[in-house]
Design an enzyme around this catalytic site. Sequence first.
Site, short mmCIF file in Angstrom:
data_model
loop_
_atom_site.label_atom_id
_atom_site.label_comp_id
_atom_site.label_asym_id
_atom_site.label_seq_id
_atom_site.Cartn_x
_atom_site.Cartn_y
_atom_site.Cartn_z
N HIS A 267 -7.84 -4.16 -21.09
CA HIS A 267 -6.50 -4.76 -21.08
C HIS A 267 -5.89 -4.49 -19.70
O HIS A 267 -6.19 -3.47 -19.08
CB HIS A 267 -5.69 -4.08 -22.19
CG HIS A 267 -4.34 -4.66 -22.46
ND1 HIS A 267 -3.25 -4.41 -21.67
CD2 HIS A 267 -3.90 -5.46 -23.45
CE1 HIS A 267 -2.19 -5.03 -22.16
NE2 HIS A 267 -2.56 -5.69 -23.25
N ASP B 1 -8.66 4.25 -24.15
CA ASP B 1 -7.51 3.45 -24.55
C ASP B 1 -7.69 3.12 -26.03
O ASP B 1 -8.51 2.28 -26.39
CB ASP B 1 -7.46 2.18 -23.69
CG ASP B 1 -6.37 1.21 -24.13
OD1 ASP B 1 -5.71 1.47 -25.15
OD2 ASP B 1 -6.20 0.19 -23.44
N GLN C 185 -6.18 -0.31 -29.80
CA GLN C 185 -6.68 -1.19 -30.88
C GLN C 185 -7.59 -0.43 -31.84
O GLN C 185 -8.33 -1.05 -32.61
CB GLN C 185 -7.44 -2.38 -30.28
CG GLN C 185 -6.61 -3.27 -29.38
CD GLN C 185 -5.56 -4.08 -30.12
OE1 GLN C 185 -5.59 -4.21 -31.35
NE2 GLN C 185 -4.62 -4.64 -29.39
N LYS D 232 1.69 -0.78 -32.64
CA LYS D 232 0.45 -1.36 -33.15
C LYS D 232 -0.09 -0.57 -34.33
O LYS D 232 -1.10 -0.92 -34.92
CB LYS D 232 -0.60 -1.41 -32.03
CG LYS D 232 -0.25 -2.39 -30.90
CD LYS D 232 -1.39 -2.47 -29.91
CE LYS D 232 -0.98 -3.05 -28.58
NZ LYS D 232 -0.83 -4.52 -28.60
N CYS E 1 -3.89 -10.62 -21.97
CA CYS E 1 -3.78 -9.54 -20.96
C CYS E 1 -5.16 -9.01 -20.57
O CYS E 1 -5.35 -7.80 -20.38
CB CYS E 1 -2.92 -8.38 -21.47
SG CYS E 1 -1.23 -8.83 -21.79
#
Length: 407
Positions: A124, A201, A204, A227, A365
């Site tokens: 991202h 990261d 998600q 999220k 993104c």
Amino acid sequence: MTDFPILKIRSDFPILSQMVYGKPVAYLDNGATTQKPIRMIEAIDKIHREQNASIHRSVNFLSDKMTSLYEEARTTVQNFIGAPKTSQIIFTSGATGSINLVAFSFGESILKAGDEIILSTMEHHSNIVPWQMACERKGASLKIIPVTDIGELDIEAYKNLFSDRTRIVAVTHVSNVLGTINPVKEIVQIAHSHGVPILLDGAQAVQHEPVNVADLDCDFYAFSGHKIYGPTGIGVLYGKEEWLERLPPYQGGGDMIDQVTFEKTTYNVLPFKFEAGTTNFIGAIGMAESMNYLSSIGLENIQRYEQQLRDYAIQKLGAIPQLRMYGTSEHKAAVFSFILNNVHPYDTGLIIDKYGVAVRTGTHCAMPLMQRFGIHGTVRASFCFYNTMEEVDRLCDALNAVLDLMG
Ligand code: PLP
């Protein structure tokens, strides 16, 4: 097919009973942001009505109470991701804030001209641009792990990217576009075998599967509250103690200091050293409430149900011959990026919206990933545990209607 209590779960999310264009909303844009359970909404409402006061700095009753709730929230996050200590949980504004913190503090204190940072093609922008900015300041450069045709990281190529100038690796746990679940434990081990720290990261990942940062052994882990069914403007950075102690503060201000004089300032202990100013303390408490909600359902149960949704969607979307899917790894979350024949993704998104099906379209993104596949964008349907098999059907019906109209 499943004993997952889907009806009860859906009733926990007030927005899911919304009608759009006269149809119940099928919200399939969970990769962008997730909807909020009622107990989180009520917890935040109650704080605003009955408890609000600034944390850490006041002596009054309400402030004491808020400070306790805020620090309890930190413990909830610690337990949720299996961090060894609460002092390793830093509240930030989101995954972007967390990654910028590391990229800046690491960049300023460690990076030198000629150094290298390893990222991947599927990052991202939040996990690209802060590193690029650090490279520009310091004269360092990026090395990029390629992505295979099915949307997996090329691990052999990754191994060959290391040199004696590699200073850090930053890689996503789960791709927000392809849905690929990366073999992060192996990726961490490879970095460590070269003596290089790694940031994952998790924006998600944490909402879809149990994550244990101690077991992953990553040096940093970043994610966003909104999220994971929590409020916006709040997120988490987990770090190994040795790194958090070593890195300088990212921002200066109240709460992050020990002593201030015009000659010199000394800094607070962890985690406060990295929490300058009045943090989003109500957001942190709301996020913790959402985590408690998820824990009451069980992340393993959520993961299992989402895998059923994923398998059903693969079968149903796979039956549309005009649909080109990007990201077909068998290690995949219920995230589907695709293009219908020559129909522009934006048109597809607009039309299926009229059928009450909410998706995202565009580059997500992740422009370098779009360049890798030679496309300008995709339609992305991203599912989570309050979605249903029927919503998969509704997506497919709406896509077939697009094809009737334009394909
Ligand atoms: N990383 C990934 C993989 C994402 O999907 C996102 C958001 O879509 C981010 C980082 C940035 O998250 P936020 O905008 O909440 O900071």
